[in-house]
Each structure stands twice: as C-alpha cells, then as structure tokens.
Motif scaffolding. Sequence first.
Motif, PDB file in Angstrom:
ATOM      1  N   ALA A  50      -3.835  12.741  -9.626  1.00  0.00           N
ATOM      2  CA  ALA A  50      -4.995  11.857  -9.465  1.00  0.00           C
ATOM      3  C   ALA A  50      -4.924  10.689 -10.442  1.00  0.00           C
ATOM      4  O   ALA A  50      -5.210   9.542 -10.078  1.00  0.00           O
ATOM      5  CB  ALA A  50      -6.286  12.637  -9.659  1.00  0.00           C
ATOM      6  N   LYS A  51      -4.517  10.970 -11.665  1.00  0.00           N
ATOM      7  CA  LYS A  51      -4.396   9.911 -12.681  1.00  0.00           C
ATOM      8  C   LYS A  51      -3.326   8.895 -12.265  1.00  0.00           C
ATOM      9  O   LYS A  51      -3.532   7.683 -12.355  1.00  0.00           O
ATOM     10  CB  LYS A  51      -4.049  10.540 -14.032  1.00  0.00           C
ATOM     11  CG  LYS A  51      -3.947   9.573 -15.156  1.00  0.00           C
ATOM     12  CD  LYS A  51      -3.667  10.293 -16.464  1.00  0.00           C
ATOM     13  CE  LYS A  51      -3.519   9.310 -17.602  1.00  0.00           C
ATOM     14  NZ  LYS A  51      -3.211   9.986 -18.870  1.00  0.00           N
ATOM     15  N   GLU A  52      -2.195   9.390 -11.794  1.00  0.00           N
ATOM     16  CA  GLU A  52      -1.107   8.510 -11.367  1.00  0.00           C
ATOM     17  C   GLU A  52      -1.515   7.682 -10.147  1.00  0.00           C
ATOM     18  O   GLU A  52      -1.257   6.477 -10.091  1.00  0.00           O
ATOM     19  CB  GLU A  52       0.135   9.331 -11.048  1.00  0.00           C
ATOM     20  CG  GLU A  52       1.338   8.495 -10.688  1.00  0.00           C
ATOM     21  CD  GLU A  52       2.593   9.319 -10.501  1.00  0.00           C
ATOM     22  OE1 GLU A  52       3.503   8.815  -9.817  1.00  0.00           O
ATOM     23  OE2 GLU A  52       2.673  10.446 -11.011  1.00  0.00           O
ATOM     24  N   MET A  53      -2.161   8.310  -9.177  1.00  0.00           N
ATOM     25  CA  MET A  53      -2.569   7.593  -7.975  1.00  0.00           C
ATOM     26  C   MET A  53      -3.644   6.546  -8.296  1.00  0.00           C
ATOM     27  O   MET A  53      -3.653   5.463  -7.699  1.00  0.00           O
ATOM     28  CB  MET A  53      -3.043   8.568  -6.910  1.00  0.00           C
ATOM     29  CG  MET A  53      -1.907   9.444  -6.411  1.00  0.00           C
ATOM     30  SD  MET A  53      -2.395  10.512  -5.084  1.00  0.00           S
ATOM     31  CE  MET A  53      -2.012   9.410  -3.720  1.00  0.00           C
ATOM     32  N   HIS A  54      -4.517   6.850  -9.232  1.00  0.00           N
ATOM     33  CA  HIS A  54      -5.521   5.873  -9.665  1.00  0.00           C
ATOM     34  C   HIS A  54      -4.831   4.670 -10.297  1.00  0.00           C
ATOM     35  O   HIS A  54      -5.151   3.517  -9.981  1.00  0.00           O
ATOM     36  CB  HIS A  54      -6.490   6.532 -10.647  1.00  0.00           C
ATOM     37  CG  HIS A  54      -7.491   5.585 -11.215  1.00  0.00           C
ATOM     38  ND1 HIS A  54      -7.424   5.149 -12.518  1.00  0.00           N
ATOM     39  CD2 HIS A  54      -8.575   4.983 -10.670  1.00  0.00           C
ATOM     40  CE1 HIS A  54      -8.424   4.317 -12.744  1.00  0.00           C
ATOM     41  NE2 HIS A  54      -9.131   4.200 -11.640  1.00  0.00           N
ATOM     42  N   ALA A  55      -3.861   4.933 -11.162  1.00  0.00           N
ATOM     43  CA  ALA A  55      -3.148   3.849 -11.841  1.00  0.00           C
ATOM     44  C   ALA A  55      -2.389   2.965 -10.849  1.00  0.00           C
ATOM     45  O   ALA A  55      -2.279   1.747 -11.048  1.00  0.00           O
ATOM     46  CB  ALA A  55      -2.182   4.425 -12.873  1.00  0.00           C
ATOM     47  N   GLU A  56      -1.887   3.555  -9.771  1.00  0.00           N
ATOM     48  CA  GLU A  56      -1.140   2.808  -8.751  1.00  0.00           C
ATOM     49  C   GLU A  56      -2.042   2.175  -7.689  1.00  0.00           C
ATOM     50  O   GLU A  56      -1.571   1.421  -6.854  1.00  0.00           O
ATOM     51  CB  GLU A  56      -0.130   3.735  -8.064  1.00  0.00           C
ATOM     52  CG  GLU A  56       0.995   4.192  -8.956  1.00  0.00           C
ATOM     53  CD  GLU A  56       1.906   3.054  -9.387  1.00  0.00           C
ATOM     54  OE1 GLU A  56       2.148   2.137  -8.575  1.00  0.00           O
ATOM     55  OE2 GLU A  56       2.356   3.078 -10.539  1.00  0.00           O
ATOM     56  N   GLY A  57      -3.325   2.522  -7.692  1.00  0.00           N
ATOM     57  CA  GLY A  57      -4.240   1.992  -6.690  1.00  0.00           C
ATOM     58  C   GLY A  57      -4.057   2.626  -5.321  1.00  0.00           C
ATOM     59  O   GLY A  57      -4.441   2.045  -4.306  1.00  0.00           O
ATOM     60  N   SER A  58      -3.495   3.823  -5.294  1.00  0.00           N
ATOM     61  CA  SER A  58      -3.168   4.494  -4.033  1.00  0.00           C
ATOM     62  C   SER A  58      -4.372   5.070  -3.298  1.00  0.00           C
ATOM     63  O   SER A  58      -4.235   5.491  -2.153  1.00  0.00           O
ATOM     64  CB  SER A  58      -2.165   5.621  -4.295  1.00  0.00           C
ATOM     65  OG  SER A  58      -0.995   5.107  -4.864  1.00  0.00           O
ATOM     66  N   LEU A  59      -5.528   5.109  -3.937  1.00  0.00           N
ATOM     67  CA  LEU A  59      -6.719   5.693  -3.314  1.00  0.00           C
ATOM     68  C   LEU A  59      -7.685   4.636  -2.802  1.00  0.00           C
ATOM     69  O   LEU A  59      -8.828   4.929  -2.491  1.00  0.00           O
ATOM     70  CB  LEU A  59      -7.422   6.624  -4.311  1.00  0.00           C
ATOM     71  CG  LEU A  59      -6.604   7.830  -4.761  1.00  0.00           C
ATOM     72  CD1 LEU A  59      -7.330   8.590  -5.859  1.00  0.00           C
ATOM     73  CD2 LEU A  59      -6.294   8.747  -3.591  1.00  0.00           C
ATOM     74  N   GLY A  60      -7.226   3.401  -2.708  1.00  0.00           N
ATOM     75  CA  GLY A  60      -8.089   2.323  -2.236  1.00  0.00           C
ATOM     76  C   GLY A  60      -8.860   1.690  -3.381  1.00  0.00           C
ATOM     77  O   GLY A  60      -8.548   1.906  -4.556  1.00  0.00           O
ATOM     78  N   ASP A  61      -9.847   0.922  -3.036  1.00  0.00           N
ATOM     79  CA  ASP A  61     -10.655   0.197  -4.018  1.00  0.00           C
ATOM     80  C   ASP A  61     -12.117   0.602  -3.930  1.00  0.00           C
ATOM     81  O   ASP A  61     -12.588   1.029  -2.882  1.00  0.00           O
ATOM     82  CB  ASP A  61     -10.577  -1.320  -3.781  1.00  0.00           C
ATOM     83  CG  ASP A  61      -9.195  -1.897  -4.030  1.00  0.00           C
ATOM     84  OD1 ASP A  61      -8.454  -1.334  -4.844  1.00  0.00           O
ATOM     85  OD2 ASP A  61      -8.873  -2.915  -3.393  1.00  0.00           O
ATOM     86  N   VAL A  62     -12.817   0.449  -5.044  1.00  0.00           N
ATOM     87  CA  VAL A  62     -14.274   0.544  -5.111  1.00  0.00           C
ATOM     88  C   VAL A  62     -14.758  -0.684  -5.864  1.00  0.00           C
ATOM     89  O   VAL A  62     -13.972  -1.384  -6.486  1.00  0.00           O
ATOM     90  CB  VAL A  62     -14.745   1.845  -5.823  1.00  0.00           C
ATOM     91  CG1 VAL A  62     -14.370   3.069  -5.017  1.00  0.00           C
ATOM     92  CG2 VAL A  62     -14.198   1.935  -7.233  1.00  0.00           C
ATOM     93  N   LEU A  63     -16.043  -0.928  -5.794  1.00  0.00           N
ATOM     94  CA  LEU A  63     -16.617  -2.066  -6.515  1.00  0.00           C
ATOM     95  C   LEU A  63     -17.219  -1.597  -7.824  1.00  0.00           C
ATOM     96  O   LEU A  63     -17.894  -0.566  -7.871  1.00  0.00           O
ATOM     97  CB  LEU A  63     -17.689  -2.742  -5.664  1.00  0.00           C
ATOM     98  CG  LEU A  63     -17.214  -3.287  -4.317  1.00  0.00           C
ATOM     99  CD1 LEU A  63     -18.383  -3.903  -3.561  1.00  0.00           C
ATOM    100  CD2 LEU A  63     -16.093  -4.280  -4.484  1.00  0.00           C
TER     101      LEU A  63
END
Length: 105
Positions: A50-63
């Motif tokens: 989850a940390k890696e995917m967050h850093a890569e932006g793999s889970l999309g964007d939020v505001l």
Amino acid sequence: RAAGAGPASRGGVRPGSDAAGAAPDRDIAFLTLQWLAAQPQFAASAALLAKEMHAEGSLGDVLDYNGAPRPASLTDLQRRHPRLPGDQLRRILADQPKAKLTTPA
C-alpha cells in the motif's frame, strides 16, 4: 506518466483497462490490497505494498482540503468505500465462470 497523459481519474480509458469495460488496474489493486489487509498473515505485506502503490500513484487520485489532486492511499479508498467488505475480491471471483487456463506452447 507519459507526456500529455493526465491522471486516469480525469476521464478516458485508463491505463491497464480496455474500452470494453475491463476493471481499471487501480480498482484491481485496491481490491487486492483490501483483501491482503483483511488477512492477518498478510498485514505487513499489505502495508508495504500500500505504501509503495501510494508513492507511485497507482491507486488513483483524491482531492486534498484545497481541492488539489494528490495520490490516493489505501486509507483514502477505504474511507471512500466504507461498506466494501474486505473479501469483495473473493466474492467477485466466485461469481465468475471457471475459465480454463492454457499454457503458451
């Protein structure tokens, strides 16, 4: 991201999906992370992924609170979908017809 390619959340066909309605990679990633996080034996692996995917932006964007986009975290998506069970991926897969796997020759 490639030059001129905006975030997947801004429309168009997302990378890793096709126009025929296949699930976007970020949705599959979220469901996989959600399932891993719900399994006690995989909690540490889920947190690292989850940390890696967050850093890569793999889970999309939020505001953020100013309305500016930022990469979504697993926690962001869990808050967005609070009623989604941890085993939703298993439920989806259980509803699919069994496919025969073939090995390339």
